[in-house]
Scaffold this motif. Structure first.
Motif, short mmCIF file in Angstrom:
data_model
loop_
_atom_site.label_atom_id
_atom_site.label_comp_id
_atom_site.label_asym_id
_atom_site.label_seq_id
_atom_site.Cartn_x
_atom_site.Cartn_y
_atom_site.Cartn_z
N VAL A 22 -47.39 -4.99 17.58
CA VAL A 22 -48.22 -5.92 16.83
C VAL A 22 -48.50 -7.16 17.67
CG1 VAL A 22 -46.19 -6.97 15.73
CG2 VAL A 22 -48.45 -7.20 14.66
N VAL A 23 -49.70 -7.67 17.57
CA VAL A 23 -50.04 -8.95 18.20
C VAL A 23 -49.35 -10.05 17.40
CG1 VAL A 23 -51.88 -10.53 18.84
CG2 VAL A 23 -52.25 -8.06 19.03
N ALA A 24 -48.33 -10.66 18.01
CA ALA A 24 -47.51 -11.65 17.31
C ALA A 24 -48.04 -13.07 17.48
CB ALA A 24 -46.07 -11.57 17.81
N ASP A 25 -48.73 -13.32 18.60
CA ASP A 25 -49.23 -14.67 18.85
C ASP A 25 -50.37 -14.57 19.86
OD1 ASP A 25 -49.35 -17.43 18.51
OD2 ASP A 25 -47.96 -17.82 20.16
N VAL A 26 -51.29 -15.51 19.80
CA VAL A 26 -52.41 -15.54 20.76
C VAL A 26 -52.63 -16.97 21.23
CG1 VAL A 26 -53.54 -13.52 19.72
CG2 VAL A 26 -54.17 -15.81 18.94
N LYS A 27 -53.10 -17.07 22.45
CA LYS A 27 -53.52 -18.35 23.02
C LYS A 27 -54.87 -18.15 23.68
CE LYS A 27 -49.55 -20.33 22.04
NZ LYS A 27 -49.44 -21.29 20.91
N GLY A 28 -55.83 -18.98 23.36
CA GLY A 28 -57.14 -18.86 23.96
C GLY A 28 -57.90 -17.65 23.45
N VAL A 34 -53.85 -12.22 15.60
CA VAL A 34 -52.45 -12.04 15.20
C VAL A 34 -52.40 -11.08 14.00
CG1 VAL A 34 -50.41 -13.17 14.26
CG2 VAL A 34 -51.74 -14.30 16.06
N GLY A 35 -51.49 -10.13 14.08
CA GLY A 35 -51.33 -9.14 13.02
C GLY A 35 -51.96 -7.80 13.34
N ALA A 36 -52.87 -7.75 14.31
CA ALA A 36 -53.45 -6.46 14.72
C ALA A 36 -52.33 -5.59 15.29
CB ALA A 36 -54.54 -6.67 15.76
N SER A 37 -52.30 -4.32 14.92
CA SER A 37 -51.17 -3.49 15.31
C SER A 37 -51.59 -2.06 15.61
CB SER A 37 -50.11 -3.49 14.21
OG SER A 37 -50.59 -2.86 13.04
N MET A 38 -50.70 -1.34 16.28
CA MET A 38 -50.90 0.07 16.56
C MET A 38 -49.56 0.78 16.44
SD MET A 38 -51.45 -0.22 20.71
CE MET A 38 -51.35 1.53 21.09
N LEU A 39 -49.60 2.04 16.10
CA LEU A 39 -48.41 2.89 16.04
C LEU A 39 -48.48 3.89 17.18
CD1 LEU A 39 -48.26 3.66 12.20
CD2 LEU A 39 -47.11 1.82 13.45
N VAL A 40 -47.34 4.13 17.83
CA VAL A 40 -47.26 5.05 18.95
C VAL A 40 -46.10 6.00 18.72
CG1 VAL A 40 -46.95 5.26 21.45
CG2 VAL A 40 -48.16 3.28 20.51
N TRP A 41 -46.32 7.28 19.03
CA TRP A 41 -45.26 8.28 18.89
C TRP A 41 -45.40 9.32 19.99
CZ3 TRP A 41 -49.21 7.60 15.39
CH2 TRP A 41 -50.19 8.59 15.35
N LYS A 42 -44.34 10.11 20.17
CA LYS A 42 -44.33 11.17 21.18
C LYS A 42 -44.90 12.43 20.58
CE LYS A 42 -40.35 9.18 23.60
NZ LYS A 42 -38.93 9.35 23.99
N GLY A 43 -46.06 12.85 21.05
CA GLY A 43 -46.70 14.07 20.60
C GLY A 43 -46.39 15.22 21.53
N ASN A 45 -48.20 16.69 23.61
CA ASN A 45 -48.84 16.57 24.92
C ASN A 45 -48.75 15.16 25.48
OD1 ASN A 45 -49.82 19.33 24.88
ND2 ASN A 45 -51.33 18.64 23.36
N GLY A 46 -47.77 14.41 25.03
CA GLY A 46 -47.62 13.04 25.51
C GLY A 46 -47.72 12.04 24.38
N LEU A 47 -47.84 10.78 24.71
CA LEU A 47 -47.89 9.72 23.71
C LEU A 47 -49.20 9.75 22.94
CD1 LEU A 47 -46.35 6.72 25.70
CD2 LEU A 47 -45.23 8.16 23.98
N GLU A 48 -49.11 9.50 21.62
CA GLU A 48 -50.29 9.44 20.76
C GLU A 48 -50.23 8.13 19.98
OE1 GLU A 48 -50.21 12.95 18.37
OE2 GLU A 48 -50.39 14.31 20.07
N GLN A 49 -51.36 7.73 19.40
CA GLN A 49 -51.40 6.45 18.71
C GLN A 49 -52.35 6.47 17.53
OE1 GLN A 49 -53.71 4.32 22.07
NE2 GLN A 49 -54.26 3.14 20.23
N SER A 50 -52.17 5.51 16.66
CA SER A 50 -53.15 5.17 15.64
C SER A 50 -53.25 3.65 15.60
CB SER A 50 -52.76 5.72 14.26
OG SER A 50 -51.58 5.09 13.79
N GLY A 51 -54.42 3.13 15.25
CA GLY A 51 -54.63 1.69 15.26
C GLY A 51 -54.95 1.19 16.66
N THR A 52 -55.22 -0.11 16.77
CA THR A 52 -55.58 -0.69 18.07
C THR A 52 -55.19 -2.15 18.13
OG1 THR A 52 -57.42 -1.17 19.59
CG2 THR A 52 -57.92 -1.21 17.24
N ILE A 53 -54.81 -2.60 19.32
CA ILE A 53 -54.54 -4.02 19.55
C ILE A 53 -55.60 -4.62 20.48
CG2 ILE A 53 -52.07 -3.89 19.10
CD1 ILE A 53 -51.64 -3.82 22.17
#
Length: 309
Positions: A22-28, A34-43, A45-53
């Motif tokens: 999760v984006v915890a803090d931003v400058k500039g 802040v609050g944008a997040s993604m989930l990552v897991w081991k699939g 064929n390698g790492l997979e994700q949902s969401g975006t930062i």
């Protein structure tokens, strides 16, 4: 933005350990807030994700290091990342194997003892409400998305499809829909339903949240029985089984042989729904939905007083 506990629970149920970044803090200037997040897991064929930062190299590097990254990282968005935002982000990376310890209102976590500034912020949050996440002295505070009641629907036959469609417009329910093959599901799933496919669905029971409400109605009596056995061996809020009096009598005997007490077995409702409405799939679905809606208070009581099956 808020912490989506339901999405995390679904990802854990489907994939095991899940990393949330999760984006915890931003400058500039930064690609996400802040609050944008993604989930990552081991699939497989390698790492997979949902969401975006925010995509780009930042997201790629965060995903690649998801399972080995420090908890908090402050990253300048400069030429080294191939980005020209000119700002900086702080990423919070956490590994979750369960979502059971996440509160239902506000989620605060950090290193060591909670600072007074965080305690003060939490008092204000609970008094006035929290509209956005924030990072205070390396402690992350996020509002948690309102919890929906987790319905685990076992079986995608005619009755399963009818129940999924009847529950779809009701905002209080989040349906996890399980069967053995993709072709057993309709081409288009209700927006509130998450599809899980498993050669042996009973293996997924252990991943269901402790407050799940199970509806068992697969194509196989043997699978129905195994599901009932596994559900009784795992904490749950409610369990309903489709079937006749004869089927239930046989199941009760088999479940007793498998070591379950009469009190445990009595927690399974069979038949589900309201039999007086009839046996048409839509009639069963309407009865199930009505029973679930009217049982909210009973479910809360079960959650409070039952520590397990």
């Amino acid at each position: 933005m808020s912490f989506d506990r339901h999405a995390l629970e679904q990802a854990i149920a489907a994939h095991g350990a899940v990393v949330r970044i999760v984006v915890a803090d931003v400058k500039g200037s930064t690609p996400r807030e802040v609050g944008a997040s993604m989930l990552v897991w081991k699939g497989p064929n390698g790492l997979e994700q949902s969401g975006t930062i925010g995509g780009g190299t930042l997201e790629f590097e965060a995903m690649k290091a998801a399972f080995s990254s420090p908890r908090l990282r402050r990253i300048p968005l400069g030429p080294s990342l191939g980005q020209c935002c000119g700002g900086a982000v702080t990423l919070l990376t956490e590994v979750f194997e369960t979502a059971d310890d996440i509160p239902t209102d506000v989620y605060a976590r950090g290193p060591n003892i909670m600072p007074m500034a965080v305690q003060k912020a939490l008092k204000g949050v609970r008094r006035e409400g929290l509209t956005s996440p924030r990072l205070i002295q390396d402690w992350m505070i996020e509002p948690v998305s309102p919890l929906m009641r987790p319905i685990w629907l076992w079986g995608a036959g005619h009755v399963g499809r009818a129940i999924a469609n009847v529950l779809a417009p009701l905002p209080q329910f989040a349906v996890t829909w399980i069967d053995t093959h993709a072709d057993r599901f309709p081409d288009v799933l209700p927006a509130t339903a998450t599809q899980l496919i498993a050669a042996n669905p009973a293996h997924l029971v252990a991943h269901a949240p402790n407050d799940a409400e199970h509806l068992v109605l697969t194509y196989s009596h043997a699978l129905d029985l195994e599901l009932c056995h596994q559900i009784l061996s795992h904490p749950f809020a409610f369990a309903g089984l489709i079937g006749s009096d004869t089927k239930w009598a046989r199941f009760r005997s088999r479940l007793t042989d498998l070591g379950h007490t009469t009190a445990q077995i009595d927690r399974i409702c069979c038949p589900i729904g309201q039999p007086k409405l009839g046996k048409h799939p839509q009639a069963i679905a309407v009865g199930v939905a009505a029973s679930l809606i009217s049982s909210a208070e009973q479910i809360e009581t079960l959650k409070t007083h039952s520590g397990g099956a």
